[in-house]
Design an enzyme around this catalytic site. Structure first.
Site, PDB file in Angstrom:
ATOM      1  N   PHE A  15      -5.361  -5.626   1.132  1.00 35.41           N
ATOM      2  CA  PHE A  15      -4.798  -6.923   1.504  1.00 35.41           C
ATOM      3  C   PHE A  15      -5.528  -8.028   0.739  1.00 35.41           C
ATOM      4  CE2 PHE A  15      -3.759  -5.094   5.967  1.00 35.41           C
ATOM      5  CZ  PHE A  15      -2.611  -4.488   5.468  1.00 35.41           C
ATOM      6  N   SER A  16      -4.998  -9.244   0.806  1.00 38.13           N
ATOM      7  CA  SER A  16      -5.623 -10.331   0.050  1.00 38.13           C
ATOM      8  C   SER A  16      -7.060 -10.559   0.506  1.00 38.13           C
ATOM      9  CB  SER A  16      -4.808 -11.616   0.176  1.00 38.13           C
ATOM     10  OG  SER A  16      -4.647 -11.992   1.535  1.00 38.13           O
ATOM     11  N   GLU A  17      -7.347 -10.372   1.803  1.00 34.55           N
ATOM     12  CA  GLU A  17      -8.728 -10.432   2.298  1.00 34.55           C
ATOM     13  C   GLU A  17      -8.924  -9.484   3.472  1.00 34.55           C
ATOM     14  OE1 GLU A  17      -8.594 -14.159  -0.020  1.00 34.55           O
ATOM     15  OE2 GLU A  17      -7.325 -13.532   1.651  1.00 34.55           O
ATOM     16  N   THR A  18     -10.161  -9.033   3.595  1.00 35.11           N
ATOM     17  CA  THR A  18     -10.631  -8.305   4.778  1.00 35.11           C
ATOM     18  C   THR A  18     -11.872  -9.018   5.291  1.00 35.11           C
ATOM     19  OG1 THR A  18      -9.741  -6.172   4.067  1.00 35.11           O
ATOM     20  CG2 THR A  18     -11.570  -6.121   5.632  1.00 35.11           C
TER      21      THR A  18
END
Length: 284
Positions: A46-49
């Protein structure tokens, strides 16, 4: 590979069941190395974790150290992953107030349960900043998007705004141009790295005094356009306050161009941090 860590997946700021921005969440990441967090973020994709790597309690308020990784690098702050993490905490521990100590500063969050048993989170950003956008950089950026200065809305001059990450903010006047502009991801990503833009490039179109459509470009990640960007929404609130915009609550409609409709509500106080509100739903 995630070893024995529990990696949760949530979609934040969804305006429809198919909308929102997915984020990875690791609630118990104490002792996990930076290299391992980076690997997990890359595996999640995903774009961020978000990773909570420690907790203290002050005056009865839980305080967590939070770190955020894109698949490629650590970022100082991520709004949608913050909301997703706060929702996960509220579902596990109950709603209330928590503080996240991020690389950008302390962020206060409040979660409540609504009438439909969903959790809504409001976070207050770090102290925002707004500054002029270098004319040469602006010209290069516009050229990369196939735009010119005359395509911008005269009421909203281009600026850079910070509420956790620096975001250049452009407001395009013509609806068709806003919908149809194209760009080279590699070229734009290089400009972002050159200027230290670790978040997104925020392109807006005003659809009313309290409503803006947004496209947030994120080619430094694995995606070219972000469906919902909490840090950009907070930066937009700071930008509007600096311009003297009369509305104290605005709605950011985002994600339609990537088929993940999202809605972020931004409350703009007279001073201090900007408040961004939304929910998150676990992805099963």
């Amino acid at each position: 590979m995630t070893d024995d860590l529990s990696v949760l997946r949530y979609s934040a700021f969804a305006a429809t069941p198919e909308g929102g921005n997915p984020a990875g969440v690791v609630l118990d990441a104490g002792g996990v190395t930076e290299e391992r967090m980076q690997q997990i973020a890359a595996d999640v994709g995903f774009s961020e974790t978000a990773f909570l790597v420690g907790r203290t309690d002050e005056s009865g308020v839980p305080r967590y150290r939070a770190r955020y990784f894109s698949p490629a690098a650590e970022v100082p702050f991520c709004g949608h992953a913050t909301v997703a993490t706060a929702v996960a905490l509220a579902e596990r521990d109950g709603p209330g107030e928590v503080v996240f100590d991020t690389n950008a500063g302390a962020v206060t969050l409040r979660s409540v349960v609504d009438a439909h048993s969903g959790v809504t989170v409001s976070f207050t950003s770090v102290e925002p900043q707004v500054r002029d956008l270098d004319p040469d950089v602006l010209e290069r950026l516009l050229g990369m998007l196939g735009l010119t200065g005359s395509d911008l809305d005269d009421r909203f001059p281009a600026r850079e705004a910070f509420a956790g990450n620096w975001h250049p903010i452009l407001v395009v006047d013509d609806r068709d141009l806003f919908d149809q502009f194209r760009f080279s991801p590699d070229e734009v990503a290089a400009l972002m790295r050159e200027n230290g833009w670790l978040g997104t490039i925020t392109v807006l179109h005003s659809v009313g005094p309290a409503d803006f459509d947004a496209r947030n470009l994120f080619p430094v990640g694995r995606i070219t356009e972000d469906p919902a960007t909490g840090s950009a929404a907070a930066s937009t609130g700071a930008y509007l306050r600096a311009l003297g915009h009369p509305e104290t609550t605005v709605r950011i409609h985002q994600g339609a161009h990537v088929r993940r409709p999202s809605l972020l509500t931004v409350t703009i106080p007279p001073r201090g941090g900007i408040v961004v509100s939304g929910g998150a739903t676990q992805i099963v």
